[in-house]
Design an enzyme around this catalytic site. Structure first.
Site, mmCIF file in Angstrom:
data_model
loop_
_atom_site.group_PDB
_atom_site.id
_atom_site.type_symbol
_atom_site.label_atom_id
_atom_site.label_comp_id
_atom_site.label_asym_id
_atom_site.label_seq_id
_atom_site.Cartn_x
_atom_site.Cartn_y
_atom_site.Cartn_z
ATOM 1 N N PHE A 141 0.710 -1.361 -0.004
ATOM 2 C CA PHE A 141 0.122 0.068 0.034
ATOM 3 C C PHE A 141 1.114 1.688 0.262
ATOM 4 O O PHE A 141 1.440 1.652 0.319
ATOM 5 C CB PHE A 141 -0.842 0.097 1.871
ATOM 6 C CG PHE A 141 -1.903 1.893 1.132
ATOM 7 C CD1 PHE A 141 -2.978 1.030 0.569
ATOM 8 C CD2 PHE A 141 -0.951 2.409 1.852
ATOM 9 C CE1 PHE A 141 -3.526 2.359 0.245
ATOM 10 C CE2 PHE A 141 -2.327 4.044 1.804
ATOM 11 C CZ PHE A 141 -3.500 3.182 0.966
ATOM 12 N N ASP A 226 9.794 3.033 1.741
ATOM 13 C CA ASP A 226 8.418 3.317 1.958
ATOM 14 C C ASP A 226 8.001 3.429 3.125
ATOM 15 O O ASP A 226 7.591 2.810 3.585
ATOM 16 C CB ASP A 226 7.361 2.943 1.049
ATOM 17 C CG ASP A 226 5.601 3.726 1.295
ATOM 18 O OD1 ASP A 226 5.988 4.854 1.958
ATOM 19 O OD2 ASP A 226 5.015 3.952 0.470
ATOM 20 N N LYS A 255 3.278 11.669 6.649
ATOM 21 C CA LYS A 255 1.861 11.255 7.631
ATOM 22 C C LYS A 255 2.589 12.320 9.001
ATOM 23 O O LYS A 255 2.571 13.830 8.615
ATOM 24 C CB LYS A 255 1.728 9.833 7.605
ATOM 25 C CG LYS A 255 0.877 9.635 6.873
ATOM 26 C CD LYS A 255 0.825 8.035 7.462
ATOM 27 C CE LYS A 255 -0.174 7.867 6.793
ATOM 28 N NZ LYS A 255 -1.326 7.925 6.034
#
Length: 404
Positions: A141, A226, A255
């Site tokens: 994801f 990531d 984030k």
């Protein structure tokens, strides 16, 4: 006063149904606790998918944002501004990289890393035009933009959004040998999550990241990590790659870099990689804006103390020890690292959605993923007592389901 039910009904009626929220309407928050519009308090055990590693309204982050709001919020990258250099230098020092390319969202940062890797492949490695491929992992994801969902194996994210962007090779997550077999002369990068969050907080076997690093170095290709969810203190280290002493060629960050205040993302790499980008080839009106940089600087300063990494490691031991006690009592498996856990609920007991709603009724907010799995990722500022209380609520909810 408008009630939660009225606000939920209006939201469902007037917004696209691209999410399936739990039926709670949050009004304010402090630290690890949030309060809904009726005044009921909940312990936040999701942290905005790790965007709120430092908790809601951390004083240092809020102060930085408020001070910057008084002065300057946006210039675009047509001009320099007085927060930009310090942000880039600070994030470069934190990652040990020469250069930073700031964006806004995590998906934008992943897209940026893909573009940079391809351009590097053509201009530095010498891959023939339009032939570059990037190796990616099943269960990944990285966001929901068109290029990213082109290599998603999640039907919800992937199906009916084609035609898809070519140039990606899927291999099983956790197998360095599968990556080795997929590499060819046109491979420019391996894109990997050190821990797969959306897939259920899957932690690969020790040595996996190190094998990828060795393979990429030997083959002359880029390792892209990531760390949008796994980075910035969540796992008990600054980056999840740190557990194996691995330094990727490109860090993808987001984030928590925005402190839960504004969207801030970036990729970090050395000059021999990021130097392939020249004016006009990639950009963002809001990427690296003054407000984002001021908040990012505050986040970097918090991480530089090491306090949050140490706290996540210590409390993570408590979390995982308590969760392991539930295995066989309605829990099938527990995975994770630091203050991040994937808890597989026995499908015979409850679905992940049902368990999340049961926890909400007990004033704990968590979220399900992939059927019977719930994710727990409370803010790092959570107290040990609150953390233990949250796991006790899960234990009690499991017992109630078993008695139904």
């Amino acid at each position: 006063m408008t009630t939660s039910a009225e606000l939920i009904e209006m939201s469902e009626r007037r917004s696209a149904h691209n999410y399936h929220p739990l039926p709670v309407v949050i009004h304010e928050a402090h630290g690890a606790w949030v309060t809904d519009v009726e005044g009921k308090r909940y312990l936040d055990c999701l942290s905005g998918y790790s965007s709120l590693n430092f908790g809601h309204g951390h004083p240092k982050i809020i102060e930085a944002a408020q001070e910057q709001l008084k002065n300057l919020t946006l210039t675009s990258r047509a001009f320099y501004h007085d927060q930009f250099a310090q942000f880039c230098a600070g994030l470069g020092d934190l990652t040990g990289k020469d250069m930073i390319l700031p964006m806004n969202t995590g998906a934008e940062a992943v897209e940026t890393a893909i573009k940079v890797a391809r351009k590097w492949g053509y201009e530095v490695k010498g891959v023939e035009p339009d032939q570059a491929n990037i190796i990616v992992m099943e269960g990944n994801f990285h966001g929901r933009t068109t290029t990213i969902v082109s290599f998603s194996t999640d039907p919800e994210a992937h199906d009916n959004f084609g035609p898809f962007t070519p140039g990606f090779r899927l291999v099983p997550y956790g197998s360095a040998e599968a990556i080795r077999r997929a590499v060819d002369a046109n491979t420019v990068a391996v894109l990997v999550e050190p821990i797969q969050g959306e897939a259920g907080v899957l932690v690969p076997a020790d040595g996996y990241l190190g094998e990828i690093r060795e393979l990429c170095t030997a083959q002359g290709i880029l390792m892209i990590a990531d760390e949008v969810q796994s980075g910035l203190g969540r796992t008990g280290q600054t980056f999840a790659c740190d557990f194996e002493g691995v330094v990727p060629d490109i860090y993808v960050l987001g984030k928590a870099l925005g402190g839960g205040v504004v969207p801030v993302s970036a990729i970090a790499a050395n000059r021999d990689v990021l130097g392939v980008i020249h004016p006009g080839q990639h950009g963002s009106t809001f990427g690296g804006n003054p407000l984002a940089c001021a908040v990012g600087i505050a986040v970097i300063e918090l991480l530089n103390t090491g306090e949050f990494q140490a706290r996540a490691a210590k409390l993570g031991e408590v979390l995982h020890a308590r969760l392991r006690e539930l295995v066989g009592r309605g829990v099938v498996e527990v995975r994770g690292r630091g203050l991040w856990a994937g808890v597989d609920i026995d499908p015979e007991v409850a679905t992940g959605r049902e368990m999340s709603k049961a926890l909400m009724a007990r004033s704990v907010l968590a979220k399900d993923t992939h059927g019977s799995t719930i994710r727990l990722a409370p803010p790092i500022v959570i107290s040990e007592d609150d953390l233990v209380w949250a796991v006790n609520q899960l234990s009690d909810a499991l017992y109630e389901f078993s008695q139904a």
